[in-house]
Design a protein around this motif. Structure first.
Motif, PDB file in Angstrom:
ATOM      1  N   VAL A  63       0.868  -1.183   0.000  1.00  0.00           N
ATOM      2  CA  VAL A  63       0.000   0.000   0.000  1.00  0.00           C
ATOM      3  C   VAL A  63       0.902   1.229   0.000  1.00  0.00           C
ATOM      4  O   VAL A  63       1.876   1.294   0.758  1.00  0.00           O
ATOM      5  CB  VAL A  63      -0.906   0.029   1.251  1.00  0.00           C
ATOM      6  N   VAL A  64       0.582   2.207  -0.833  1.00  0.00           N
ATOM      7  CA  VAL A  64       1.341   3.455  -0.910  1.00  0.00           C
ATOM      8  C   VAL A  64       0.381   4.635  -0.990  1.00  0.00           C
ATOM      9  O   VAL A  64      -0.789   4.475  -1.345  1.00  0.00           O
ATOM     10  CB  VAL A  64       2.295   3.478  -2.131  1.00  0.00           C
ATOM     11  N   SER A  65       0.884   5.801  -0.649  1.00  0.00           N
ATOM     12  CA  SER A  65       0.178   7.073  -0.874  1.00  0.00           C
ATOM     13  C   SER A  65      -1.185   7.180  -0.203  1.00  0.00           C
ATOM     14  O   SER A  65      -2.058   7.897  -0.690  1.00  0.00           O
ATOM     15  CB  SER A  65       0.011   7.336  -2.382  1.00  0.00           C
ATOM     16  N   MET A  66      -1.396   6.491   0.895  1.00  0.00           N
ATOM     17  CA  MET A  66      -2.693   6.557   1.582  1.00  0.00           C
ATOM     18  C   MET A  66      -2.839   7.910   2.268  1.00  0.00           C
ATOM     19  O   MET A  66      -1.983   8.309   3.061  1.00  0.00           O
ATOM     20  CB  MET A  66      -2.780   5.413   2.598  1.00  0.00           C
ATOM     21  N   TRP A  67      -3.939   8.592   1.961  1.00  0.00           N
ATOM     22  CA  TRP A  67      -4.201   9.893   2.582  1.00  0.00           C
ATOM     23  C   TRP A  67      -5.681  10.227   2.441  1.00  0.00           C
ATOM     24  O   TRP A  67      -6.298   9.942   1.413  1.00  0.00           O
ATOM     25  CB  TRP A  67      -3.376  10.989   1.915  1.00  0.00           C
ATOM     26  N   VAL A  68      -6.222  10.840   3.483  1.00  0.00           N
ATOM     27  CA  VAL A  68      -7.601  11.340   3.470  1.00  0.00           C
ATOM     28  C   VAL A  68      -7.566  12.800   3.915  1.00  0.00           C
ATOM     29  O   VAL A  68      -6.893  13.139   4.900  1.00  0.00           O
ATOM     30  CB  VAL A  68      -8.507  10.499   4.403  1.00  0.00           C
ATOM     31  N   ALA A  69      -8.286  13.645   3.210  1.00  0.00           N
ATOM     32  CA  ALA A  69      -8.349  15.072   3.555  1.00  0.00           C
ATOM     33  C   ALA A  69      -8.873  15.235   4.981  1.00  0.00           C
ATOM     34  O   ALA A  69      -9.756  14.484   5.414  1.00  0.00           O
ATOM     35  CB  ALA A  69      -9.255  15.806   2.570  1.00  0.00           C
ATOM     36  N   PRO A  70      -8.339  16.211   5.719  1.00  0.00           N
ATOM     37  CA  PRO A  70      -8.736  16.395   7.121  1.00  0.00           C
ATOM     38  C   PRO A  70     -10.248  16.439   7.347  1.00  0.00           C
ATOM     39  O   PRO A  70     -10.746  15.842   8.299  1.00  0.00           O
ATOM     40  CB  PRO A  70      -8.062  17.710   7.510  1.00  0.00           C
ATOM     41  N   ALA A  71     -10.995  17.104   6.494  1.00  0.00           N
ATOM     42  CA  ALA A  71     -12.449  17.219   6.683  1.00  0.00           C
ATOM     43  C   ALA A  71     -13.172  15.881   6.489  1.00  0.00           C
ATOM     44  O   ALA A  71     -14.326  15.744   6.890  1.00  0.00           O
ATOM     45  CB  ALA A  71     -13.026  18.252   5.713  1.00  0.00           C
ATOM     46  N   HIS A  72     -12.505  14.899   5.901  1.00  0.00           N
ATOM     47  CA  HIS A  72     -13.133  13.607   5.627  1.00  0.00           C
ATOM     48  C   HIS A  72     -12.594  12.481   6.506  1.00  0.00           C
ATOM     49  O   HIS A  72     -12.997  11.333   6.352  1.00  0.00           O
ATOM     50  CB  HIS A  72     -12.962  13.256   4.144  1.00  0.00           C
ATOM     51  N   ARG A  73     -11.680  12.805   7.411  1.00  0.00           N
ATOM     52  CA  ARG A  73     -11.144  11.773   8.294  1.00  0.00           C
ATOM     53  C   ARG A  73     -12.210  11.327   9.282  1.00  0.00           C
ATOM     54  O   ARG A  73     -13.065  12.105   9.682  1.00  0.00           O
ATOM     55  CB  ARG A  73      -9.904  12.304   9.027  1.00  0.00           C
ATOM     56  N   MET A  84       4.105   0.658   5.055  1.00  0.00           N
ATOM     57  CA  MET A  84       5.017   1.279   6.018  1.00  0.00           C
ATOM     58  C   MET A  84       4.304   2.494   6.597  1.00  0.00           C
ATOM     59  O   MET A  84       3.642   3.240   5.871  1.00  0.00           O
ATOM     60  CB  MET A  84       6.324   1.708   5.343  1.00  0.00           C
ATOM     61  N   VAL A  85       4.456   2.669   7.919  1.00  0.00           N
ATOM     62  CA  VAL A  85       3.828   3.804   8.594  1.00  0.00           C
ATOM     63  C   VAL A  85       4.833   4.363   9.585  1.00  0.00           C
ATOM     64  O   VAL A  85       5.555   3.611  10.239  1.00  0.00           O
ATOM     65  CB  VAL A  85       2.496   3.393   9.280  1.00  0.00           C
ATOM     66  N   THR A  86       4.893   5.693   9.676  1.00  0.00           N
ATOM     67  CA  THR A  86       5.881   6.309  10.563  1.00  0.00           C
ATOM     68  C   THR A  86       5.476   6.135  12.025  1.00  0.00           C
ATOM     69  O   THR A  86       4.293   6.130  12.368  1.00  0.00           O
ATOM     70  CB  THR A  86       6.061   7.813  10.254  1.00  0.00           C
ATOM     71  N   SER A  87       6.498   6.001  12.852  1.00  0.00           N
ATOM     72  CA  SER A  87       6.298   5.752  14.282  1.00  0.00           C
ATOM     73  C   SER A  87       5.563   6.896  14.977  1.00  0.00           C
ATOM     74  O   SER A  87       4.944   6.682  16.023  1.00  0.00           O
ATOM     75  CB  SER A  87       7.646   5.510  14.956  1.00  0.00           C
ATOM     76  N   ASN A  88       5.603   8.092  14.413  1.00  0.00           N
ATOM     77  CA  ASN A  88       4.943   9.238  15.044  1.00  0.00           C
ATOM     78  C   ASN A  88       3.520   9.464  14.538  1.00  0.00           C
ATOM     79  O   ASN A  88       2.914  10.482  14.820  1.00  0.00           O
ATOM     80  CB  ASN A  88       5.788  10.507  14.857  1.00  0.00           C
ATOM     81  N   ASN A  89       2.977   8.491  13.804  1.00  0.00           N
ATOM     82  CA  ASN A  89       1.629   8.630  13.251  1.00  0.00           C
ATOM     83  C   ASN A  89       0.702   7.598  13.906  1.00  0.00           C
ATOM     84  O   ASN A  89       0.242   6.653  13.276  1.00  0.00           O
ATOM     85  CB  ASN A  89       1.659   8.459  11.726  1.00  0.00           C
ATOM     86  N   SER A  90       0.429   7.814  15.187  1.00  0.00           N
ATOM     87  CA  SER A  90      -0.358   6.847  15.948  1.00  0.00           C
ATOM     88  C   SER A  90      -1.789   6.696  15.413  1.00  0.00           C
ATOM     89  O   SER A  90      -2.354   5.607  15.459  1.00  0.00           O
ATOM     90  CB  SER A  90      -0.377   7.200  17.437  1.00  0.00           C
ATOM     91  N   ALA A  91      -2.362   7.761  14.884  1.00  0.00           N
ATOM     92  CA  ALA A  91      -3.719   7.660  14.331  1.00  0.00           C
ATOM     93  C   ALA A  91      -3.743   6.696  13.141  1.00  0.00           C
ATOM     94  O   ALA A  91      -4.652   5.877  13.018  1.00  0.00           O
ATOM     95  CB  ALA A  91      -4.232   9.036  13.913  1.00  0.00           C
ATOM     96  N   ALA A  92      -2.733   6.781  12.285  1.00  0.00           N
ATOM     97  CA  ALA A  92      -2.669   5.877  11.132  1.00  0.00           C
ATOM     98  C   ALA A  92      -2.415   4.441  11.586  1.00  0.00           C
ATOM     99  O   ALA A  92      -3.027   3.506  11.061  1.00  0.00           O
ATOM    100  CB  ALA A  92      -1.578   6.320  10.161  1.00  0.00           C
ATOM    101  N   ILE A  93      -1.544   4.260  12.559  1.00  0.00           N
ATOM    102  CA  ILE A  93      -1.266   2.912  13.066  1.00  0.00           C
ATOM    103  C   ILE A  93      -2.551   2.280  13.589  1.00  0.00           C
ATOM    104  O   ILE A  93      -2.870   1.128  13.274  1.00  0.00           O
ATOM    105  CB  ILE A  93      -0.167   2.956  14.147  1.00  0.00           C
TER     106      ILE A  93
END
Length: 169
Positions: free
Chosen positions: A86-96, A123-132
């Protein structure tokens, strides 16, 4: 409710727009940067979209009210055709937290099942707890593999994976 549109050469402008928005909004979530990708030529964006034709990779835009509000991609592993990333996963703030992220990941999971992929990784960064936490809710778990984040060596990237369910599992 947003709908999904496969990334293709027919929606290059929307693809480029949402990808650059993602890089500006959440720079620490991606291995690339806005400064780098904002310099891409139209031919670069066309090539990237063509790579998401469904054979070796797939990409989706979430669209709400004719505006892109999310993006995700996935590519088969070059060395293991039974794995995809999985790559490039992102959701606009208003739609999270509205289901858009689940919608995007579910579309990738469907593509992997159709393609015979058995393992889906990210892969997910260690400082992105919401994504984890989001990925855990979507069925991913930590593999124990880590690597330094390319844009900041003080940040670690965690690998997460899931077995892709098949019709007989």
């Amino acid at each position: 409710m947003p709908f999904l549109e496969q990334i293709s050469t027919n929606n290059i402008l929307a693809f480029k727009t949402v990808r650059l928005q993602a890089l500006q909004d959440s720079p620490a979530a991606f291995g690339s940067t806005y400064a780098r990708e904002s310099q891409f030529l139209d031919a670069d964006w066309l090539r990237r979209a063509a790579n998401m034709n469904g054979e070796k990779g797939i990409g989706y835009l979430a669209v709400d009210d004719e505006s892109p509000c999310g993006i995700v991609g996935a590519f088969r592993d070059e060395h293991d055709s039974f794995s995809a990333n999985v790559v490039s996963m992102w959701v606009a703030p208003a739609h999270r937290r509205t289901g858009v992220g689940s919608f995007l990941i579910s579309a990738v999971q469907t593509w992997t099942r159709i393609c015979g992929v058995r393992t889906l990784r990210l892969m997910v960064t260690s400082n992105n707890s919401a994504a984890i936490e989001f990925y855990k809710r979507m069925g991913f778990s930590m593999t124990g593999n880590t690597e330094p984040y390319p844009n900041d060596p003080t940040v670690i990237e965690y690998e997460m994976s899931q077995l892709v369910p098949t019709a007989d599992r």
